[in-house]
Scaffold this motif. Structure first.
Motif, PDB file in Angstrom:
ATOM      1  N   CYS A  81     -46.019  81.556  -8.191  1.00  0.00           N
ATOM      2  CA  CYS A  81     -45.186  81.469  -6.938  1.00  0.00           C
ATOM      3  C   CYS A  81     -44.497  80.097  -7.025  1.00  0.00           C
ATOM      4  O   CYS A  81     -43.811  79.963  -5.690  1.00  0.00           O
ATOM      5  CB  CYS A  81     -46.301  81.242  -5.777  1.00  0.00           C
ATOM      6  N   ASN A  82     -44.417  79.282  -7.738  1.00  0.00           N
ATOM      7  CA  ASN A  82     -43.633  78.146  -7.834  1.00  0.00           C
ATOM      8  C   ASN A  82     -42.249  78.247  -7.918  1.00  0.00           C
ATOM      9  O   ASN A  82     -41.344  77.362  -7.805  1.00  0.00           O
ATOM     10  CB  ASN A  82     -44.316  77.145  -8.361  1.00  0.00           C
ATOM     11  N   ALA A  83     -41.634  79.432  -8.294  1.00  0.00           N
ATOM     12  CA  ALA A  83     -40.537  79.924  -8.518  1.00  0.00           C
ATOM     13  C   ALA A  83     -39.631  79.238  -9.929  1.00  0.00           C
ATOM     14  O   ALA A  83     -38.662  79.495 -10.122  1.00  0.00           O
ATOM     15  CB  ALA A  83     -39.419  79.253  -7.386  1.00  0.00           C
ATOM     16  N   ILE A  84     -40.448  78.490 -10.488  1.00  0.00           N
ATOM     17  CA  ILE A  84     -40.002  77.871 -11.755  1.00  0.00           C
ATOM     18  C   ILE A  84     -39.718  79.090 -12.984  1.00  0.00           C
ATOM     19  O   ILE A  84     -38.653  78.763 -13.272  1.00  0.00           O
ATOM     20  CB  ILE A  84     -41.041  76.812 -12.534  1.00  0.00           C
ATOM     21  N   SER A  85     -40.353  80.054 -12.827  1.00  0.00           N
ATOM     22  CA  SER A  85     -39.838  81.187 -13.918  1.00  0.00           C
ATOM     23  C   SER A  85     -38.753  81.763 -13.665  1.00  0.00           C
ATOM     24  O   SER A  85     -37.964  82.057 -14.375  1.00  0.00           O
ATOM     25  CB  SER A  85     -41.135  82.263 -13.943  1.00  0.00           C
ATOM     26  N   ILE A  86     -38.338  81.921 -12.331  1.00  0.00           N
ATOM     27  CA  ILE A  86     -37.082  82.562 -11.633  1.00  0.00           C
ATOM     28  C   ILE A  86     -36.104  81.410 -12.072  1.00  0.00           C
ATOM     29  O   ILE A  86     -34.797  81.968 -12.554  1.00  0.00           O
ATOM     30  CB  ILE A  86     -37.289  82.943 -10.237  1.00  0.00           C
ATOM     31  N   ILE A  87     -36.214  80.243 -11.827  1.00  0.00           N
ATOM     32  CA  ILE A  87     -35.205  79.232 -12.043  1.00  0.00           C
ATOM     33  C   ILE A  87     -34.815  79.122 -13.630  1.00  0.00           C
ATOM     34  O   ILE A  87     -33.779  79.168 -13.958  1.00  0.00           O
ATOM     35  CB  ILE A  87     -35.772  77.786 -11.517  1.00  0.00           C
ATOM     36  N   ILE A  88     -35.880  79.391 -14.408  1.00  0.00           N
ATOM     37  CA  ILE A  88     -35.803  79.132 -15.930  1.00  0.00           C
ATOM     38  C   ILE A  88     -34.877  80.440 -16.101  1.00  0.00           C
ATOM     39  O   ILE A  88     -33.927  80.394 -16.930  1.00  0.00           O
ATOM     40  CB  ILE A  88     -36.917  79.343 -16.586  1.00  0.00           C
ATOM     41  N   LEU A  89     -35.124  81.687 -15.656  1.00  0.00           N
ATOM     42  CA  LEU A  89     -34.167  82.858 -16.055  1.00  0.00           C
ATOM     43  C   LEU A  89     -32.933  82.651 -15.066  1.00  0.00           C
ATOM     44  O   LEU A  89     -31.714  83.152 -15.964  1.00  0.00           O
ATOM     45  CB  LEU A  89     -34.880  84.097 -15.022  1.00  0.00           C
ATOM     46  N   PHE A  90     -32.721  82.004 -14.088  1.00  0.00           N
ATOM     47  CA  PHE A  90     -31.582  81.571 -13.423  1.00  0.00           C
ATOM     48  C   PHE A  90     -30.588  80.894 -14.365  1.00  0.00           C
ATOM     49  O   PHE A  90     -29.624  81.172 -14.798  1.00  0.00           O
ATOM     50  CB  PHE A  90     -31.528  81.101 -12.001  1.00  0.00           C
ATOM     51  N   ILE A  91     -31.299  79.652 -14.818  1.00  0.00           N
ATOM     52  CA  ILE A  91     -30.565  78.709 -15.631  1.00  0.00           C
ATOM     53  C   ILE A  91     -30.018  79.316 -17.217  1.00  0.00           C
ATOM     54  O   ILE A  91     -29.089  79.093 -17.725  1.00  0.00           O
ATOM     55  CB  ILE A  91     -31.359  77.598 -15.917  1.00  0.00           C
TER      56      ILE A  91
END
Length: 178
Positions: free
Chosen positions: A90-100
């Motif tokens: 839920c902390n969005a870090i995995s999505i941010i990694i994908l974004f980056i």
């Protein structure tokens, strides 16, 4: 042949960046989550829960959080009712990694790319805080819709924002823009 080269370079940059950031994040989690006798979520997950609590309290709801005693999550309460749990995902870090990884794969100069990564990551992070607060509130008000809200509506929001940011990057900033 040039088309294949472009795809291969994209894939190498994307998966290379993704794997590097994933390994760094996994190392961070291994050093910061406690799974022995006392459970403790990683600081970033706790911070996301605290910020979601703050947002809910700021708009007039009595929100509280506490570390779950039997699983790696943080309980979120509204008006003393347990409505949600904030887990590492839920902390969005995995999505941010994908974004980056996607932005790096279509990099367009160091400064422009770095600034967009910072901007996009902050947008995703803050939208995620709002998303958690709203889903907790929606589950509090409409508990019968928990599954639809959690499984369809709210993932659609965070992934939709990420896709929109990717689209803007390609259209306005990357080397591939028209």
């Amino acid at each position: 042949m040039q088309s294949n080269k472009t795809v291969i370079i994209f894939l190498i940059k994307f998966f290379g960046t993704y794997m590097l950031l994933f390994l760094i994040y996994s190392f961070y989690l291994s050093k910061n989550q406690k799974t022995a006798a006392v459970l403790a979520c990683a600081p970033i997950t706790k911070t996301v829960a605290e910020q979601s609590q703050f947002l809910l309290n700021s708009v007039g709801f009595n929100a509280e959080i506490e570390q779950h005693s039997s699983e790696m999550s943080i309980k979120l309460f509204i008006n003393n009712t347990y409505v949600a749990r904030v887990v590492e995902g839920c902390n969005a870090i995995s999505i941010i990694i994908l974004f980056i990884a996607f932005i790096v794969a279509f990099a367009s100069g160091l400064k422009k790319t770095a600034l967009y990564i910072l901007f996009g990551s902050l947008v995703i992070y803050f939208i995620n805080i709002v998303r958690i607060a709203v889903i907790a509130l929606a589950i509090y008000k409409y508990p019968a819709y928990e599954n639809v809200l959690h499984s369809i509506v709210f993932p659609g929001i965070i992934y939709g924002i990420t896709f929109l940011l990717w689209f803007i990057w390609i259209q306005k900033f990357s080397k591939l823009k028209g």
